[in-house]
Motif scaffolding. Structure first.
Motif, mmCIF file in Angstrom:
data_model
loop_
_atom_site.group_PDB
_atom_site.id
_atom_site.type_symbol
_atom_site.label_atom_id
_atom_site.label_comp_id
_atom_site.label_asym_id
_atom_site.label_seq_id
_atom_site.Cartn_x
_atom_site.Cartn_y
_atom_site.Cartn_z
ATOM 1 N N VAL A 142 1.033 -1.268 0.009
ATOM 2 C CA VAL A 142 -0.010 -0.007 -0.110
ATOM 3 C C VAL A 142 0.994 1.358 -0.056
ATOM 4 O O VAL A 142 1.626 1.634 0.843
ATOM 5 C CB VAL A 142 -0.892 -0.131 1.153
ATOM 6 N N GLU A 143 0.561 2.272 -0.925
ATOM 7 C CA GLU A 143 1.652 3.230 -1.124
ATOM 8 C C GLU A 143 0.927 4.299 0.009
ATOM 9 O O GLU A 143 -0.228 4.444 0.346
ATOM 10 C CB GLU A 143 1.124 3.810 -2.415
ATOM 11 N N PRO A 144 1.976 5.062 0.568
ATOM 12 C CA PRO A 144 1.655 6.360 1.327
ATOM 13 C C PRO A 144 0.900 7.173 0.337
ATOM 14 O O PRO A 144 1.238 7.250 -0.971
ATOM 15 C CB PRO A 144 2.954 6.866 1.722
ATOM 16 N N ALA A 145 0.149 8.338 0.887
ATOM 17 C CA ALA A 145 -0.571 9.400 -0.005
ATOM 18 C C ALA A 145 0.593 10.017 -0.759
ATOM 19 O O ALA A 145 1.576 10.419 -0.460
ATOM 20 C CB ALA A 145 -1.183 10.080 1.126
ATOM 21 N N GLY A 146 0.196 9.976 -2.350
ATOM 22 C CA GLY A 146 0.880 10.759 -3.212
ATOM 23 C C GLY A 146 2.313 9.886 -3.731
ATOM 24 O O GLY A 146 3.031 10.450 -4.453
ATOM 25 N N ALA A 147 2.310 8.900 -3.224
ATOM 26 C CA ALA A 147 3.712 8.005 -3.801
ATOM 27 C C ALA A 147 3.413 7.031 -4.681
ATOM 28 O O ALA A 147 2.519 6.476 -4.726
ATOM 29 C CB ALA A 147 4.227 7.106 -2.291
ATOM 30 N N PHE A 148 4.537 6.652 -5.502
ATOM 31 C CA PHE A 148 4.260 5.576 -6.243
ATOM 32 C C PHE A 148 5.706 4.799 -6.379
ATOM 33 O O PHE A 148 6.680 5.201 -6.436
ATOM 34 C CB PHE A 148 4.235 6.113 -7.620
ATOM 35 N N GLY A 149 5.576 3.678 -5.836
ATOM 36 C CA GLY A 149 6.883 2.904 -5.816
ATOM 37 C C GLY A 149 6.638 1.329 -5.644
ATOM 38 O O GLY A 149 6.730 0.456 -6.142
ATOM 39 N N VAL A 150 6.122 1.119 -4.072
ATOM 40 C CA VAL A 150 5.775 -0.366 -3.840
ATOM 41 C C VAL A 150 4.748 -1.047 -4.652
ATOM 42 O O VAL A 150 4.329 -2.217 -4.787
ATOM 43 C CB VAL A 150 5.649 -0.443 -2.241
ATOM 44 N N SER A 151 3.739 -0.276 -5.170
ATOM 45 C CA SER A 151 2.766 -0.837 -6.185
ATOM 46 C C SER A 151 3.016 -0.856 -7.312
ATOM 47 O O SER A 151 2.297 -1.437 -8.199
ATOM 48 C CB SER A 151 1.565 0.199 -5.874
ATOM 49 N N SER A 152 4.250 -0.672 -7.748
ATOM 50 C CA SER A 152 4.574 -0.817 -9.200
ATOM 51 C C SER A 152 4.894 -2.200 -9.674
ATOM 52 O O SER A 152 5.026 -3.076 -8.901
ATOM 53 C CB SER A 152 5.941 0.107 -9.459
ATOM 54 N N ALA A 153 4.739 -2.345 -10.896
ATOM 55 C CA ALA A 153 4.945 -3.794 -11.585
ATOM 56 C C ALA A 153 6.224 -4.430 -11.008
ATOM 57 O O ALA A 153 6.418 -5.449 -10.722
ATOM 58 C CB ALA A 153 4.586 -3.868 -12.777
ATOM 59 N N GLU A 154 7.338 -3.429 -11.109
ATOM 60 C CA GLU A 154 8.655 -4.197 -10.909
ATOM 61 C C GLU A 154 8.766 -4.449 -9.418
ATOM 62 O O GLU A 154 9.378 -5.434 -9.386
ATOM 63 C CB GLU A 154 9.590 -2.838 -11.104
ATOM 64 N N HIS A 155 8.367 -3.917 -8.635
ATOM 65 C CA HIS A 155 8.199 -3.972 -7.118
ATOM 66 C C HIS A 155 7.622 -5.644 -7.005
ATOM 67 O O HIS A 155 8.126 -6.375 -6.138
ATOM 68 C CB HIS A 155 7.664 -3.068 -6.190
ATOM 69 N N LEU A 156 6.120 -5.493 -7.371
ATOM 70 C CA LEU A 156 5.397 -6.418 -7.348
ATOM 71 C C LEU A 156 6.207 -7.818 -7.966
ATOM 72 O O LEU A 156 6.008 -9.004 -7.279
ATOM 73 C CB LEU A 156 4.065 -6.603 -7.828
ATOM 74 N N LEU A 157 6.868 -7.554 -8.893
ATOM 75 C CA LEU A 157 7.463 -8.963 -9.684
ATOM 76 C C LEU A 157 8.453 -9.443 -8.979
ATOM 77 O O LEU A 157 8.619 -10.652 -8.865
ATOM 78 C CB LEU A 157 8.152 -8.316 -11.105
ATOM 79 N N GLY A 158 9.136 -8.766 -8.097
ATOM 80 C CA GLY A 158 10.263 -9.222 -7.156
ATOM 81 C C GLY A 158 9.625 -9.880 -5.947
ATOM 82 O O GLY A 158 10.416 -10.580 -5.448
ATOM 83 N N GLN A 159 8.317 -9.902 -5.837
ATOM 84 C CA GLN A 159 7.712 -10.582 -4.449
ATOM 85 C C GLN A 159 6.936 -11.799 -5.152
ATOM 86 O O GLN A 159 6.814 -12.627 -4.331
ATOM 87 C CB GLN A 159 6.664 -9.588 -3.982
ATOM 88 N N ILE A 160 6.961 -12.067 -6.396
ATOM 89 C CA ILE A 160 6.246 -13.275 -6.766
ATOM 90 C C ILE A 160 7.359 -14.674 -6.817
ATOM 91 O O ILE A 160 8.302 -14.532 -7.084
ATOM 92 C CB ILE A 160 5.961 -13.236 -8.266
ATOM 93 N N ALA A 161 7.044 -15.478 -5.850
ATOM 94 C CA ALA A 161 7.688 -16.617 -5.794
ATOM 95 C C ALA A 161 7.532 -17.657 -6.561
ATOM 96 O O ALA A 161 6.426 -17.902 -7.109
ATOM 97 C CB ALA A 161 7.240 -16.954 -4.202
#
Length: 161
Positions: A142-161
């Protein structure tokens, strides 16, 4: 209460944007027995959502699917016609499924809304991403207000096991 890792996605009906118009789709059908990468944007056609968020998922779709993701889903508090038009304008092809949360019921059930009334947007879904495995939240960002980072495809891709 905000959904968390290990929780079951709430049972409800959403609306899928299709070439034939809006189509009802239950969360059981969408998430049951499969792995889904879900991301939420505050609004279709908004700057960050259009320039970075949605395109990132389109670009990373082959890598996500190679890691076992069955479907990539974008949800927003917009109607199905807007979601379809946005998907078409972004050339998503078969890479991303556009889901309308027209009244914000899904976002509210997840506990992931914000009040955008100061911007003329009303209640909207927060910017977030999830990996959902057989209806259970496996990853949540979940992003903090106004942010874009942890919800990005690149971040999520790194979490897929």
């Amino acid at each position: 209460m905000t959904i968390k890792i290990g929780d079951t996605v709430p049972a409800m009906t959403l609306v899928k944007a299709t070439g034939d118009g809006p189509a009802p789709l239950t969360t059981a059908d969408l998430f049951g027995g499969r792995t889904v990468a879900l991301f939420s944007v505050p609004g279709a056609f908004t700057p960050t959502c259009s320039a970075r968020h949605l395109p990132g998922y389109v670009d990373n779709a082959p890598a996500m699917k190679a890691k076992g993701v069955d479907e990539i889903v974008c949800v927003s508090v917009n109607d199905a016609f807007v979601m379809a038009a946005w998907g078409k304008s972004a050339n998503i092809g078969d890479n991303v499924t556009m889901i309308a949360d027209g009244n914000g019921d899904f976002s509210k059930a997840l506990g992931l809304t914000f009040d955008g009334s100061n911007f003329g947007m009303g209640v909207r879904g927060q910017r977030f991403s999830m990996i959902i495995k057989d209806g259970i939240v496996a990853e949540l960002n979940v992003e903090p207000a106004g942010a874009f980072g942890v919800s990005s495809a690149e971040h999520l891709l790194g979490q897929i096991a």
